[in-house]
Write an enzyme that holds these catalytic residues in place. Structure first.
Site, PDB file in Angstrom:
ATOM      1  N   ASP A   1       1.187   2.338  -3.493  1.00  0.00           N
ATOM      2  CA  ASP A   1      -0.029   3.051  -3.895  1.00  0.00           C
ATOM      3  C   ASP A   1       0.037   4.512  -3.472  1.00  0.00           C
ATOM      4  OD1 ASP A   1      -2.002   0.858  -4.895  1.00  0.00           O
ATOM      5  OD2 ASP A   1      -1.304   0.042  -2.994  1.00  0.00           O
TER       6      ASP A   1
ATOM      7  N   ASP B   1      -5.024  -2.826  -5.486  1.00  0.00           N
ATOM      8  CA  ASP B   1      -6.323  -2.239  -5.840  1.00  0.00           C
ATOM      9  C   ASP B   1      -6.543  -0.818  -5.332  1.00  0.00           C
ATOM     10  OD1 ASP B   1      -6.617  -2.763  -3.148  1.00  0.00           O
ATOM     11  OD2 ASP B   1      -8.206  -4.263  -3.371  1.00  0.00           O
TER      12      ASP B   1
ATOM     13  N   GLY C   1       0.800  -1.223   0.000  1.00  0.00           N
ATOM     14  CA  GLY C   1       0.000   0.000   0.000  1.00  0.00           C
ATOM     15  C   GLY C   1       0.828   1.266   0.000  1.00  0.00           C
TER      16      GLY C   1
END
Length: 270
Positions: A124, A152, A121
């Protein structure tokens, strides 16, 4: 200022410094982090005295990514109905995406200063920043593939605009860990530094330089770069023409021109 649970947020002159502040947990992103980051960037966006943001990690690492206990809690809430489970999972993913969309959409430039782990993450997060700098021994990795899932929260959507498509696919498919020197070579980070202290000193110099510019000009520049990423060249040219039809009437242009001609330092209103 807001009492953050997972962040340390300070303002140094015209620079907001947002630190992920869970050093005992390798700065893993717990449930509080995802709401804290939205709150912090709302504050940045609405505080005119802030002109640039630096994101870093407290302790020995930037962030090891999402806290696995958060995933375990989500799994524990699943029922027997596949459709309803899917609706809950989708809603949770969209909520997490909103946190890093807030970084991407911030009106002020956002600089990531990375040391230690920057995994999952955390990739991200830095993909949503304007610029990235790191120590040479930082460790990067798109680790979601090793947890049996596709990233995602923005990596697969933003990273192809930062590094080549082929190398992005290699990193996403393999999950391999790479250091700051390779991150610089592939264009993920702008520059590497020898240690954390040097990294923070240099990043703050860059942030101060940006903060000294016309805030309207910086705002327009960031908006156009973001717009061009997702639109055609023709769309981008039309947008900047309309944008500058208003912005070129700003006092900032006169101040900048006068400073340039007299070889003095310009001072811009917030």
């Amino acid at each position: 200022m807001t009492d953050y649970k997972s962040l340390r947020v300070t303002q140094q002159d015209r620079i907001a410094h947002i630190q992920i502040n869970r050093p005992g947990k390798v700065n893993a992103m717990d449930s509080a982090f995802w709401t804290d980051i939205i709150t912090a960037f709302q504050w940045v966006d609405t505080t005119d005295t802030i002109r640039v943001v630096v994101i870093s990690g407290a302790g020995d690492h930037f962030s090891a990514g999402i806290d696995l206990s958060l995933l375990a809690q989500a799994a524990g809430r699943m029922g027997n109905d596949i459709g309803r489970n899917a609706e809950v999972i989708r809603g949770n993913i969209l909520r997490l995406q909103d946190s890093f969309n807030a970084v991407d959409r911030c009106r002020k430039p956002v600089i990531a200063a990375i040391h230690g782990y920057c995994l999952g993450g955390a990739i991200d997060l830095i993909s949503a920043c304007d610029m990235r700098y790191s120590t040479a021994d930082a460790r990067f990795g798109i680790k979601e593939i090793d947890m049996g899932m596709a990233a995602d929260v923005g990596t697969l959507q933003r990273l192809p605009h930062l590094i080549g498509d082929g190398i992005m696919r290699e990193l996403a498919y393999t999950g391999r860990v790479f250091d700051g020197c390779e991150a610089e070579r592939i264009g993920l980070v702008n520059r590497v530094h020898d240690n954390h202290q040097q990294l923070m000193e240099r990043v703050m110099v860059i942030a101060s330089d940006i903060a000294s510019k016309s805030p309207l000009a910086i705002r327009g520049t960031k908006e156009m770069i973001r717009y061009a990423r997702d639109h055609s060249v023709e769309d981008g040219l039309n947008y900047i023409a309309s944008w500058n039809a208003a912005m070129l009437q700003s006092e900032d242009l006169k101040v900048a021109m006068a400073a340039h001609m007299t070889k003095t330092t310009a001072s811009f209103a917030d």
